[in-house]
Design a protein around this motif. Structure first.
Motif, PDB file in Angstrom:
ATOM      1  N   MET A  38      36.285  34.051  49.836  1.00  0.00           N
ATOM      2  CA  MET A  38      35.729  35.387  49.624  1.00  0.00           C
ATOM      3  C   MET A  38      35.929  35.737  48.151  1.00  0.00           C
ATOM      4  N   VAL A  39      34.830  36.004  47.451  1.00  0.00           N
ATOM      5  CA  VAL A  39      34.906  36.343  46.032  1.00  0.00           C
ATOM      6  C   VAL A  39      34.635  37.834  45.881  1.00  0.00           C
ATOM      7  N   GLY A  40      35.604  38.582  45.346  1.00  0.00           N
ATOM      8  CA  GLY A  40      35.407  40.023  45.263  1.00  0.00           C
ATOM      9  C   GLY A  40      36.136  40.677  44.109  1.00  0.00           C
ATOM     10  N   ASP A  41      35.783  41.935  43.879  1.00  0.00           N
ATOM     11  CA  ASP A  41      36.425  42.722  42.820  1.00  0.00           C
ATOM     12  C   ASP A  41      37.315  43.806  43.414  1.00  0.00           C
ATOM     13  N   ASP A  42      37.379  43.886  44.745  1.00  0.00           N
ATOM     14  CA  ASP A  42      38.126  44.968  45.400  1.00  0.00           C
ATOM     15  C   ASP A  42      39.384  44.354  46.026  1.00  0.00           C
ATOM     16  N   VAL A  43      40.547  44.775  45.519  1.00  0.00           N
ATOM     17  CA  VAL A  43      41.790  44.113  45.965  1.00  0.00           C
ATOM     18  C   VAL A  43      42.096  44.406  47.431  1.00  0.00           C
ATOM     19  N   PHE A  44      41.602  45.508  47.960  1.00  0.00           N
ATOM     20  CA  PHE A  44      41.900  45.866  49.353  1.00  0.00           C
ATOM     21  C   PHE A  44      40.862  45.281  50.311  1.00  0.00           C
TER      22      PHE A  44
ATOM     23  N   ARG B 149      37.056  39.583  37.539  1.00  0.00           N
ATOM     24  CA  ARG B 149      37.394  40.712  36.673  1.00  0.00           C
ATOM     25  C   ARG B 149      36.165  41.506  36.221  1.00  0.00           C
ATOM     26  N   THR B 150      35.037  41.369  36.909  1.00  0.00           N
ATOM     27  CA  THR B 150      33.815  42.038  36.444  1.00  0.00           C
ATOM     28  C   THR B 150      33.572  43.380  37.127  1.00  0.00           C
ATOM     29  N   GLY B 151      34.477  43.812  38.020  1.00  0.00           N
ATOM     30  CA  GLY B 151      34.154  44.987  38.818  1.00  0.00           C
ATOM     31  C   GLY B 151      35.017  46.193  38.573  1.00  0.00           C
ATOM     32  N   LYS B 152      35.188  46.967  39.657  1.00  0.00           N
ATOM     33  CA  LYS B 152      35.849  48.273  39.519  1.00  0.00           C
ATOM     34  C   LYS B 152      37.363  48.162  39.443  1.00  0.00           C
ATOM     35  N   HIS B 153      37.933  47.082  39.993  1.00  0.00           N
ATOM     36  CA  HIS B 153      39.383  46.911  39.946  1.00  0.00           C
ATOM     37  C   HIS B 153      39.744  45.899  38.874  1.00  0.00           C
ATOM     38  N   GLY B 154      40.716  46.243  38.058  1.00  0.00           N
ATOM     39  CA  GLY B 154      41.157  45.344  36.997  1.00  0.00           C
ATOM     40  C   GLY B 154      42.516  44.754  37.313  1.00  0.00           C
ATOM     41  N   ASP B 155      43.112  44.135  36.297  1.00  0.00           N
ATOM     42  CA  ASP B 155      44.391  43.443  36.487  1.00  0.00           C
ATOM     43  C   ASP B 155      45.505  44.397  36.909  1.00  0.00           C
ATOM     44  N   ALA B 156      45.433  45.664  36.493  1.00  0.00           N
ATOM     45  CA  ALA B 156      46.496  46.615  36.854  1.00  0.00           C
ATOM     46  C   ALA B 156      46.517  46.835  38.366  1.00  0.00           C
ATOM     47  N   GLU B 157      45.347  47.058  38.958  1.00  0.00           N
ATOM     48  CA  GLU B 157      45.271  47.233  40.420  1.00  0.00           C
ATOM     49  C   GLU B 157      45.684  45.956  41.139  1.00  0.00           C
ATOM     50  N   LEU B 158      45.285  44.827  40.561  1.00  0.00           N
ATOM     51  CA  LEU B 158      45.617  43.540  41.176  1.00  0.00           C
ATOM     52  C   LEU B 158      47.136  43.358  41.204  1.00  0.00           C
ATOM     53  N   ALA B 159      47.783  43.652  40.086  1.00  0.00           N
ATOM     54  CA  ALA B 159      49.238  43.488  39.999  1.00  0.00           C
ATOM     55  C   ALA B 159      49.934  44.455  40.952  1.00  0.00           C
ATOM     56  N   GLU B 160      49.438  45.689  41.008  1.00  0.00           N
ATOM     57  CA  GLU B 160      50.048  46.689  41.879  1.00  0.00           C
ATOM     58  C   GLU B 160      49.907  46.279  43.355  1.00  0.00           C
ATOM     59  N   ALA B 161      48.723  45.782  43.714  1.00  0.00           N
ATOM     60  CA  ALA B 161      48.503  45.360  45.104  1.00  0.00           C
ATOM     61  C   ALA B 161      49.399  44.176  45.459  1.00  0.00           C
TER      62      ALA B 161
ATOM     63  N   GLY C 147      51.273  42.817  49.878  1.00  0.00           N
ATOM     64  CA  GLY C 147      51.234  41.628  49.030  1.00  0.00           C
ATOM     65  C   GLY C 147      49.883  40.960  48.906  1.00  0.00           C
ATOM     66  N   TYR C 148      48.874  41.719  48.468  1.00  0.00           N
ATOM     67  CA  TYR C 148      47.537  41.142  48.323  1.00  0.00           C
ATOM     68  C   TYR C 148      47.484  40.248  47.092  1.00  0.00           C
ATOM     69  N   ARG C 149      47.592  38.966  47.289  1.00  0.00           N
ATOM     70  CA  ARG C 149      47.489  38.040  46.164  1.00  0.00           C
ATOM     71  C   ARG C 149      46.330  37.090  46.406  1.00  0.00           C
ATOM     72  N   PRO C 150      45.359  37.070  45.486  1.00  0.00           N
ATOM     73  CA  PRO C 150      44.253  36.129  45.670  1.00  0.00           C
ATOM     74  C   PRO C 150      44.722  34.697  45.417  1.00  0.00           C
TER      75      PRO C 150
ATOM     76  N   VAL D 195      42.114  33.757  40.319  1.00  0.00           N
ATOM     77  CA  VAL D 195      41.527  34.858  39.558  1.00  0.00           C
ATOM     78  C   VAL D 195      40.571  34.228  38.553  1.00  0.00           C
ATOM     79  N   ALA D 196      39.365  34.782  38.444  1.00  0.00           N
ATOM     80  CA  ALA D 196      38.369  34.212  37.529  1.00  0.00           C
ATOM     81  C   ALA D 196      37.746  35.332  36.706  1.00  0.00           C
ATOM     82  N   PRO D 197      37.283  35.000  35.491  1.00  0.00           N
ATOM     83  CA  PRO D 197      36.622  36.053  34.691  1.00  0.00           C
ATOM     84  C   PRO D 197      35.396  36.609  35.403  1.00  0.00           C
ATOM     85  N   SER D 198      34.617  35.755  36.037  1.00  0.00           N
ATOM     86  CA  SER D 198      33.392  36.218  36.712  1.00  0.00           C
ATOM     87  C   SER D 198      32.939  35.175  37.724  1.00  0.00           C
ATOM     88  N   ILE D 199      31.897  35.503  38.468  1.00  0.00           N
ATOM     89  CA  ILE D 199      31.330  34.581  39.460  1.00  0.00           C
ATOM     90  C   ILE D 199      30.846  33.293  38.796  1.00  0.00           C
TER      91      ILE D 199
END
Ligand SMILES: [Mg+2]
Length: 297
Positions: free
Chosen positions: A237-243, A260-272, A278-281, A284-288
């Protein structure tokens, strides 16, 4: 593959064994009404080599036919049957659980086409049902700039108070449009839950049933092509939404890739990732474009 970026070997290793992609739409393929740079070429590369994918999106604004037509206008050749949306999943749920019974659907006229064949009430019919005390099975809430109004929400509120099941096509709180961060239908759904003291059923991501339907479609395709059995961990599953994408995808047993092309950035990713869930992908890729280059480049 001149249209793809150079292959990233660590990404390729992280995606080893992946035989199909589930792609989020907003923030992965498009953003603010335009194609994400490199995304049309990435999908064209998937089509060229016959790498299976589905676009799995919480968008509830328009029908699959309109999504596909709009996609073509911004450079994608994705056919309508490669989309699975919260809207189509909601129409399937309504057909399964409320067949023959009247439902009220808050959505655009175009999106309502996905509910063809079901007993969908218009505003006047809902008002008559309320006045005459007739049963309405469910209220189904999607996103629509025109239809999500105080008037329609009040109608929904009264129906739910009277016993209609509250169904949310999704519960996304906001998304990015050309005007900036914009409230989405989930915010209004939570408002209705609060007012009615009822918990809504939600249909789109991260609901496990939404991912299950997508995974089953991919597995059926693999079997029709005579390939070995396709299991959940063969899908990413490739997505920009950590939840919705990363958390939901993980819980459904899929591999997950955050872009990293969407609404959630690294800060949300780290927080999640720090949170109790413990949402860990897996990657992580720059884009599709880099994801596709790692798989088929
Ligand atoms: Mg998204």
């Amino acid at each position: 593959m001149p249209d793809l970026p150079p292959r990233d070997d660590s990404l390729r290793a992280a995606l080893h064994g992946v035989r199909g992609l589930l792609l989020d739409l907003d923030g992965v393929l498009v953003l603010k009404g335009a194609a994400v740079p490199g995304a049309p070429e990435a999908l064209a590369a998937l089509e060229r080599v016959g790498f299976p994918y589905l676009v799995v999106t919480n968008t509830s604004l328009v029908s699959r036919a309109t999504l596909a037509r709009w996609g073509r206008s911004v450079g994608f050749a994705t056919p309508a049957d490669r989309f699975q949306s919260a809207l189509t999943a909601s129409a399937e749920l309504a057909g399964r659980e409320f067949a023959g019974r009247p439902v009220y659907v808050i959505t655009s006229d175009d999106a309502r086409a996905e509910f063809d064949g079901l007993a969908v009430l218009d505003a006047a019919a809902v008002d008559a049902a309320l006045a005459e005390g007739r049963d309405v099975a469910a209220v189904i809430l999607g996103d629509s700039p025109d239809q999500l109004t105080r008037e329609t929400l009040n109608r929904a509120f009264r129906l739910v108070l009277r016993g209609a099941v509250l169904v949310g096509m999704h519960r996304n709180p906001w998304w990015l449009t050309p005007e900036g961060p914009t409230l989405d239908a989930g915010t209004f759904l939570v408002g209705l839950e609060w007012a009615t003291k009822r918990k809504a059923r939600t249909v789109g991501k991260p609901d496990p049933a939404f991912f299950r339907v997508a995974a089953e479609r991919m597995a059926t395709g693999a079997s029709a092509r005579g390939e070995p059995r396709l299991l959940r961990h063969h899908l990413a599953m490739v997505g920009d939404d950590v939840f919705n994408d990363i958390g939901g995808g993980r819980r459904a047993g899929l591999r997950t890739v955050f872009v990293r092309t969407g609404k959630h950035g690294d800060a949300e990713l780290a927080e999640a990732a720090r949170g109790v869930r413990g949402y860990r992908p897996d990657a992580v890729a720059p884009s599709i474009a880099e994801v596709v280059a790692a798989l088929v480049g």
